[in-house]
Design a protein around this motif. Structure first.
Motif, PDB file in Angstrom:
ATOM      1  N   MET A  48      51.704  20.046  13.258  1.00 25.55           N
ATOM      2  CA  MET A  48      51.195  20.312  12.895  1.00 25.55           C
ATOM      3  C   MET A  48      49.556  20.299  11.856  1.00 25.55           C
ATOM      4  SD  MET A  48      48.426  20.560  15.554  1.00 25.55           S
ATOM      5  CE  MET A  48      49.078  20.744  16.531  1.00 25.55           C
ATOM      6  N   ASP A  49      49.215  19.552  12.052  1.00 28.61           N
ATOM      7  CA  ASP A  49      49.022  19.962  10.534  1.00 28.61           C
ATOM      8  C   ASP A  49      48.448  20.903  10.259  1.00 28.61           C
ATOM      9  OD1 ASP A  49      47.773  18.949   8.561  1.00 28.61           O
ATOM     10  OD2 ASP A  49      45.628  17.818   9.011  1.00 28.61           O
ATOM     11  N   ASN A  50      48.494  21.846   8.839  1.00 27.59           N
ATOM     12  CA  ASN A  50      47.697  23.162   8.918  1.00 27.59           C
ATOM     13  C   ASN A  50      45.840  22.352   9.349  1.00 27.59           C
ATOM     14  OD1 ASN A  50      49.699  24.435   8.678  1.00 27.59           O
ATOM     15  ND2 ASN A  50      49.876  24.173   6.259  1.00 27.59           N
ATOM     16  N   LYS A  51      45.409  21.594   8.575  1.00 21.35           N
ATOM     17  CA  LYS A  51      44.009  21.735   8.141  1.00 21.35           C
ATOM     18  C   LYS A  51      43.371  21.379   9.734  1.00 21.35           C
ATOM     19  CE  LYS A  51      43.136  19.705   3.824  1.00 21.35           C
ATOM     20  NZ  LYS A  51      42.769  18.735   3.451  1.00 21.35           N
ATOM     21  N   LEU A  52      44.203  20.202  10.372  1.00 22.87           N
ATOM     22  CA  LEU A  52      43.571  20.886  12.084  1.00 22.87           C
ATOM     23  C   LEU A  52      44.067  21.466  12.548  1.00 22.87           C
ATOM     24  CD1 LEU A  52      43.118  18.723  14.384  1.00 22.87           C
ATOM     25  CD2 LEU A  52      45.484  18.699  15.164  1.00 22.87           C
ATOM     26  N   LEU A  53      45.336  23.234  12.208  1.00 21.21           N
ATOM     27  CA  LEU A  53      45.444  23.995  13.186  1.00 21.21           C
ATOM     28  C   LEU A  53      43.974  24.865  12.740  1.00 21.21           C
ATOM     29  CD1 LEU A  53      46.759  25.621  14.716  1.00 21.21           C
ATOM     30  CD2 LEU A  53      48.118  26.346  13.027  1.00 21.21           C
ATOM     31  N   VAL A  76      50.933  20.327  22.835  1.00 23.41           N
ATOM     32  CA  VAL A  76      51.456  19.246  22.464  1.00 23.41           C
ATOM     33  C   VAL A  76      51.969  19.119  22.303  1.00 23.41           C
ATOM     34  CG1 VAL A  76      51.679  19.308  19.568  1.00 23.41           C
ATOM     35  CG2 VAL A  76      50.547  21.574  20.643  1.00 23.41           C
ATOM     36  N   ARG A  77      52.129  17.809  23.013  1.00 23.97           N
ATOM     37  CA  ARG A  77      52.537  16.459  22.983  1.00 23.97           C
ATOM     38  C   ARG A  77      52.745  15.073  21.884  1.00 23.97           C
ATOM     39  NH1 ARG A  77      49.971  16.817  28.591  1.00 23.97           N
ATOM     40  NH2 ARG A  77      50.655  18.647  29.544  1.00 23.97           N
ATOM     41  N   ASP A  78      53.639  14.767  21.532  1.00 23.78           N
ATOM     42  CA  ASP A  78      53.233  13.639  20.325  1.00 23.78           C
ATOM     43  C   ASP A  78      52.490  14.030  19.308  1.00 23.78           C
ATOM     44  OD1 ASP A  78      55.323  12.609  21.710  1.00 23.78           O
ATOM     45  OD2 ASP A  78      53.693  11.395  23.070  1.00 23.78           O
ATOM     46  N   ASP A  79      52.337  15.207  18.993  1.00 23.68           N
ATOM     47  CA  ASP A  79      51.850  15.786  17.568  1.00 23.68           C
ATOM     48  C   ASP A  79      49.878  15.912  17.880  1.00 23.68           C
ATOM     49  OD1 ASP A  79      54.339  16.588  15.844  1.00 23.68           O
ATOM     50  OD2 ASP A  79      53.794  14.526  15.837  1.00 23.68           O
ATOM     51  N   ILE A  80      49.740  15.415  19.484  1.00 26.47           N
ATOM     52  CA  ILE A  80      48.492  15.309  19.665  1.00 26.47           C
ATOM     53  C   ILE A  80      48.696  16.708  21.242  1.00 26.47           C
ATOM     54  CG2 ILE A  80      46.271  14.396  21.488  1.00 26.47           C
ATOM     55  CD1 ILE A  80      48.399  11.935  20.717  1.00 26.47           C
ATOM     56  N   PRO A  81      47.169  17.649  20.843  1.00 26.69           N
ATOM     57  CA  PRO A  81      47.023  19.146  21.053  1.00 26.69           C
ATOM     58  C   PRO A  81      46.155  18.722  22.657  1.00 26.69           C
ATOM     59  CG  PRO A  81      46.362  18.966  18.722  1.00 26.69           C
ATOM     60  CD  PRO A  81      46.767  17.814  19.440  1.00 26.69           C
ATOM     61  N   VAL A  82      46.867  19.372  23.387  1.00 29.91           N
ATOM     62  CA  VAL A  82      45.889  18.567  24.576  1.00 29.91           C
ATOM     63  C   VAL A  82      45.027  20.356  24.705  1.00 29.91           C
ATOM     64  CG1 VAL A  82      46.114  18.344  27.324  1.00 29.91           C
ATOM     65  CG2 VAL A  82      48.020  17.656  25.856  1.00 29.91           C
ATOM     66  N   MET A  83      43.664  20.294  24.335  1.00 32.77           N
ATOM     67  CA  MET A  83      42.989  21.226  24.811  1.00 32.77           C
ATOM     68  C   MET A  83      42.374  21.298  26.063  1.00 32.77           C
ATOM     69  SD  MET A  83      43.267  22.571  21.843  1.00 32.77           S
ATOM     70  CE  MET A  83      42.631  23.250  21.697  1.00 32.77           C
ATOM     71  N   LEU A  84      42.639  20.863  27.074  1.00 32.00           N
ATOM     72  CA  LEU A  84      42.294  20.878  28.493  1.00 32.00           C
ATOM     73  C   LEU A  84      43.003  22.293  29.415  1.00 32.00           C
ATOM     74  CD1 LEU A  84      42.949  17.303  29.523  1.00 32.00           C
ATOM     75  CD2 LEU A  84      40.523  18.130  28.666  1.00 32.00           C
ATOM     76  N   GLU A  85      41.331  23.027  29.343  1.00 34.60           N
ATOM     77  CA  GLU A  85      41.705  24.244  30.441  1.00 34.60           C
ATOM     78  C   GLU A  85      42.593  23.903  31.762  1.00 34.60           C
ATOM     79  OE1 GLU A  85      39.639  27.778  32.439  1.00 34.60           O
ATOM     80  OE2 GLU A  85      39.053  26.330  31.378  1.00 34.60           O
ATOM     81  N   ASP A  86      42.774  22.537  32.425  1.00 35.73           N
ATOM     82  CA  ASP A  86      43.775  23.293  33.530  1.00 35.73           C
ATOM     83  C   ASP A  86      45.425  22.465  33.172  1.00 35.73           C
ATOM     84  OD1 ASP A  86      41.449  23.112  34.519  1.00 35.73           O
ATOM     85  OD2 ASP A  86      41.637  20.522  34.934  1.00 35.73           O
ATOM     86  N   GLU A  87      45.190  22.305  31.769  1.00 35.94           N
ATOM     87  CA  GLU A  87      46.780  21.763  31.517  1.00 35.94           C
ATOM     88  C   GLU A  87      47.189  22.754  30.527  1.00 35.94           C
ATOM     89  OE1 GLU A  87      48.114  18.608  31.333  1.00 35.94           O
ATOM     90  OE2 GLU A  87      46.797  17.609  32.401  1.00 35.94           O
ATOM     91  N   ALA A  88      46.337  24.454  30.290  1.00 36.20           N
ATOM     92  CA  ALA A  88      47.223  25.278  29.826  1.00 36.20           C
ATOM     93  C   ALA A  88      47.949  25.643  31.142  1.00 36.20           C
ATOM     94  CB  ALA A  88      46.223  25.785  29.850  1.00 36.20           C
ATOM     95  N   ARG A  89      49.388  26.560  30.503  1.00 34.74           N
ATOM     96  CA  ARG A  89      49.508  27.464  31.431  1.00 34.74           C
ATOM     97  C   ARG A  89      49.311  28.954  30.988  1.00 34.74           C
ATOM     98  NH1 ARG A  89      54.400  30.016  29.314  1.00 34.74           N
ATOM     99  NH2 ARG A  89      55.344  29.305  27.464  1.00 34.74           N
ATOM    100  N   ALA A  90      49.747  29.846  31.650  1.00 32.53           N
ATOM    101  CA  ALA A  90      49.353  31.135  31.722  1.00 32.53           C
ATOM    102  C   ALA A  90      50.433  31.956  30.949  1.00 32.53           C
ATOM    103  CB  ALA A  90      48.740  32.078  32.925  1.00 32.53           C
ATOM    104  N   LEU A  91      50.439  32.610  30.056  1.00 35.63           N
ATOM    105  CA  LEU A  91      51.496  33.676  29.485  1.00 35.63           C
ATOM    106  C   LEU A  91      52.295  34.738  29.827  1.00 35.63           C
ATOM    107  CD1 LEU A  91      50.611  33.530  25.792  1.00 35.63           C
ATOM    108  CD2 LEU A  91      52.247  31.693  27.038  1.00 35.63           C
ATOM    109  N   SER A  92      52.909  35.141  30.218  1.00 35.50           N
ATOM    110  CA  SER A  92      53.742  35.867  30.739  1.00 35.50           C
ATOM    111  C   SER A  92      53.436  37.463  29.484  1.00 35.50           C
ATOM    112  CB  SER A  92      55.064  36.226  31.523  1.00 35.50           C
ATOM    113  OG  SER A  92      55.696  35.816  30.073  1.00 35.50           O
ATOM    114  N   SER A  93      53.222  38.681  30.599  1.00 37.13           N
ATOM    115  CA  SER A  93      53.513  40.046  29.853  1.00 37.13           C
ATOM    116  C   SER A  93      54.494  39.585  28.525  1.00 37.13           C
ATOM    117  CB  SER A  93      53.428  40.911  30.652  1.00 37.13           C
ATOM    118  OG  SER A  93      52.325  41.474  30.952  1.00 37.13           O
TER     119      SER A  93
END
Length: 62
Positions: A1-6, A38-55
């Motif tokens: 992941m490119d630091n500037k993109l991050l 992040v798929r093939d170095d492309i961030p998928v920034m869709l809420e529907d694609e995100a997963r909830a993190l456990s505690s």
């Protein structure tokens, strides 16, 4: 992941900064406890694609 993109990416839900988890290939929003894939170095920034993190995952990131 490119630091500037991050540097310019933000959570699409709350606009908080994201942390890159290289091993899991995910961008983490600690505020919302969401992990965006992040798929093939492309961030998928869709809420529907995100997963909830456990505690346990959130505690591990601290």
């Amino acid at each position: 992941m490119d630091n500037k993109l991050l540097e310019i990416l933000a959570c699409p839900v709350c606009k908080s900064p994201l942390v890159y988890d290289k091993q899991a290939q995910e961008l983490i929003c600690n505020a919302d406890r969401l992990a965006f894939p992040v798929r093939d170095d492309i961030p998928v920034m869709l809420e529907d694609e995100a997963r909830a993190l456990s505690s346990e995952e959130v505690d591990k990131l601290k």
